[in-house]
Design a protein around this motif. Structure first.
Motif, PDB file in Angstrom:
ATOM      1  N   PHE A 241       0.846  -1.191   0.000  1.00 37.88           N
ATOM      2  CA  PHE A 241       0.000   0.000   0.000  1.00 37.88           C
ATOM      3  C   PHE A 241       0.883   1.243   0.000  1.00 37.88           C
ATOM      4  O   PHE A 241       2.094   1.180   0.238  1.00 37.88           O
ATOM      5  CB  PHE A 241      -0.907   0.016   1.238  1.00 37.88           C
ATOM      6  N   TRP A 242       0.285   2.395  -0.254  1.00 42.32           N
ATOM      7  CA  TRP A 242       0.972   3.664  -0.029  1.00 42.32           C
ATOM      8  C   TRP A 242      -0.037   4.694   0.440  1.00 42.32           C
ATOM      9  O   TRP A 242      -1.209   4.646   0.091  1.00 42.32           O
ATOM     10  CB  TRP A 242       1.726   4.143  -1.269  1.00 42.32           C
ATOM     11  N   CYS A 243       0.436   5.634   1.245  1.00 38.57           N
ATOM     12  CA  CYS A 243      -0.423   6.709   1.745  1.00 38.57           C
ATOM     13  C   CYS A 243       0.452   7.780   2.387  1.00 38.57           C
ATOM     14  O   CYS A 243       1.642   7.562   2.636  1.00 38.57           O
ATOM     15  CB  CYS A 243      -1.446   6.186   2.754  1.00 38.57           C
ATOM     16  N   PRO A 260      15.395   0.053   5.279  1.00 36.48           N
ATOM     17  CA  PRO A 260      16.394   0.683   4.409  1.00 36.48           C
ATOM     18  C   PRO A 260      16.286   0.119   2.995  1.00 36.48           C
ATOM     19  O   PRO A 260      15.794  -0.999   2.787  1.00 36.48           O
ATOM     20  CB  PRO A 260      17.727   0.295   5.063  1.00 36.48           C
ATOM     21  N   ARG A 261      16.778   0.868   2.024  1.00 37.65           N
ATOM     22  CA  ARG A 261      16.606   0.496   0.616  1.00 37.65           C
ATOM     23  C   ARG A 261      17.109  -0.916   0.307  1.00 37.65           C
ATOM     24  O   ARG A 261      16.458  -1.656  -0.444  1.00 37.65           O
ATOM     25  CB  ARG A 261      17.325   1.509  -0.279  1.00 37.65           C
ATOM     26  N   MET A 297       9.794   3.336   3.069  1.00 41.18           N
ATOM     27  CA  MET A 297       9.194   1.998   3.102  1.00 41.18           C
ATOM     28  C   MET A 297       9.085   1.515   4.546  1.00 41.18           C
ATOM     29  O   MET A 297      10.068   1.572   5.301  1.00 41.18           O
ATOM     30  CB  MET A 297      10.048   1.015   2.311  1.00 41.18           C
ATOM     31  N   ILE A 298       7.913   1.023   4.924  1.00 41.62           N
ATOM     32  CA  ILE A 298       7.720   0.466   6.257  1.00 41.62           C
ATOM     33  C   ILE A 298       7.144  -0.941   6.159  1.00 41.62           C
ATOM     34  O   ILE A 298       6.567  -1.323   5.128  1.00 41.62           O
ATOM     35  CB  ILE A 298       6.780   1.333   7.117  1.00 41.62           C
ATOM     36  N   ALA A 299       7.301  -1.695   7.216  1.00 39.80           N
ATOM     37  CA  ALA A 299       6.686  -3.014   7.337  1.00 39.80           C
ATOM     38  C   ALA A 299       5.820  -3.036   8.591  1.00 39.80           C
ATOM     39  O   ALA A 299       6.238  -2.559   9.651  1.00 39.80           O
ATOM     40  CB  ALA A 299       7.746  -4.099   7.416  1.00 39.80           C
ATOM     41  N   VAL A 300       4.617  -3.548   8.445  1.00 37.23           N
ATOM     42  CA  VAL A 300       3.728  -3.808   9.577  1.00 37.23           C
ATOM     43  C   VAL A 300       3.960  -5.258   9.971  1.00 37.23           C
ATOM     44  O   VAL A 300       3.885  -6.155   9.128  1.00 37.23           O
ATOM     45  CB  VAL A 300       2.254  -3.585   9.197  1.00 37.23           C
ATOM     46  N   PHE A 315       4.592   2.218   1.358  1.00 38.26           N
ATOM     47  CA  PHE A 315       5.354   3.454   1.311  1.00 38.26           C
ATOM     48  C   PHE A 315       4.563   4.553   2.009  1.00 38.26           C
ATOM     49  O   PHE A 315       3.374   4.745   1.716  1.00 38.26           O
ATOM     50  CB  PHE A 315       5.607   3.891  -0.133  1.00 38.26           C
ATOM     51  N   LEU A 316       5.211   5.268   2.905  1.00 39.82           N
ATOM     52  CA  LEU A 316       4.661   6.498   3.457  1.00 39.82           C
ATOM     53  C   LEU A 316       5.264   7.652   2.665  1.00 39.82           C
ATOM     54  O   LEU A 316       6.492   7.741   2.526  1.00 39.82           O
ATOM     55  CB  LEU A 316       5.003   6.623   4.936  1.00 39.82           C
TER      56      LEU A 316
END
Length: 336
Positions: A241-243, A260-261, A297-300, A315-316
């Motif tokens: 997702f992105w927001c 990190p990338r 980029m984040i992970a839940v 992505f935030l």
């Protein structure tokens, strides 16, 4: 032996990440996990789609020997680390190339990689990413297959009347799925036909194919299921997702990671101590946005004891990213 990803349950509650963690639960080394994702994850594009004219490469299902090899490599990854640490690079594409190079070297499929074609000392025509043995031929050693390799991450910013490949834009807005594939299909896969190429080829090129892996990310109003078949995107592709940060529904009951990338390939696995609460995530991303306006980029994560396992990712983006992305998409529409 791990269960093939295609044989795992596909219920809505079972994300690709959860399937990956079950399939590769024994792997601990981050580079080996990234390699497992690269070899085993679905391709980004549908090899059967007419749009691509049969020019999409697929690695195929991993053999039992491949799986055993990955498990052994996880216990002793020294040779992989030697290749990764040679000429270090912060570029994700370069990192993915090293992973694939290692696998192709170990399996004896690699003929050559990063072969530059020059038409004179100061005129570089192009570069062959990979030349591999043609396993589809009766004589696998009689010719080479040119693989143009890409690992891409695109966010969909589009209204339904603009559902096209250029509506998938890179996080930095400098690239799009449409532009990338046009370049691959119309330029890079044609390299072996250039008169200057023959002198650089150890074997004649019999086929030229694009090998494309990656993740696609969708806004809250667009579902991946609504993608038209004409786009040529694989129905099984990895997705997220992105927001905007302000729109993210965080909870202190959940744990998060900022990725990190060079950790964007495989679903994340980390010790619990590296995770963030919802409040900590907001603070961390806000600080990152002060340094750079690049999406984060984040992970839940789900917690299994003292280990955090990525359940979904996204992505935030900064507050103005959406409008800039829409302008880029509109510009691409006008150019068509």
């Amino acid at each position: 032996m791990p269960t093939p990803l295609t044989d795992l349950p596909t219920a809505p509650t079972s994300s690709f990440q959860q399937q990956f963690h079950r399939r590769w639960s024994s792997l601990r080394d981050p580079h080996v996990r990234a390699l497992a994702w690269l070899l085993d994850a679905p391709g980004l594009l549908d090899a059967q789609a007419s749009r691509w004219n049969g020019r999409i490469a697929a690695l195929g299902a991993l053999s039992e020997m491949d799986i055993t090899w990955l498990q052994a490599l996880d216990k002793n990854p020294r040779e992989l680390y030697l290749l990764i640490n040679a000429q270090p690079s912060a570029r994700l594409g370069r990192y993915a190339e090293k992973l694939l190079t290692f696998y192709l070297q170990q399996t004896g499929r690699l003929i050559a990689h990063n072969v530059q074609v020059r038409n004179g000392p100061n005129d570089t025509i192009g570069e062959f990413d990979f030349l591999v043995h043609d396993e589809a031929s009766d004589d696998a050693r009689s010719g080479a297959v040119h693989w143009e390799f890409a690992t891409k991450f695109y966010l969909l910013e589009s209204h339904h009347d603009q559902m096209q490949a250029d509506a998938f834009v890179g996080p930095n807005l400098a690239d799009s799925l449409g532009a990338k594939m046009d370049k691959i299909m119309q330029q890079q896969l044609m390299l072996s036909a250039h008169p200057a190429a023959a002198q650089y080829l150890p074997q004649p090129v019999t086929r030229a194919l694009a090998l494309v892996k990656g993740w696609l990310f969708y806004g809250e109003t667009t579902e991946a299921a609504s993608l038209p078949a004409a786009l040529g995107i694989s129905a099984q592709h990895c997705r997220g997702f992105w927001c905007e940060l302000s729109a993210l529904d965080v909870s202190d009951d959940e744990r998060y990671l900022v990725l990190p990338r060079l950790e964007w390939l495989a679903p994340a696995r980390a010790l619990a101590g590296k995770t963030l609460s919802g409040a900590q995530l907001r603070e961390t991303v806000q600080l990152l946005f002060k340094e750079t306006l690049a999406p984060v980029m984040i992970a839940v994560c789900d917690m299994e004891g003292d280990v955090a396992l990525e359940r979904r990712r996204g992505f935030l983006v900064p507050d103005d990213w959406r409008s800039k992305a829409a302008q880029r998409v509109q510009h691409a529409v006008v150019q068509i």
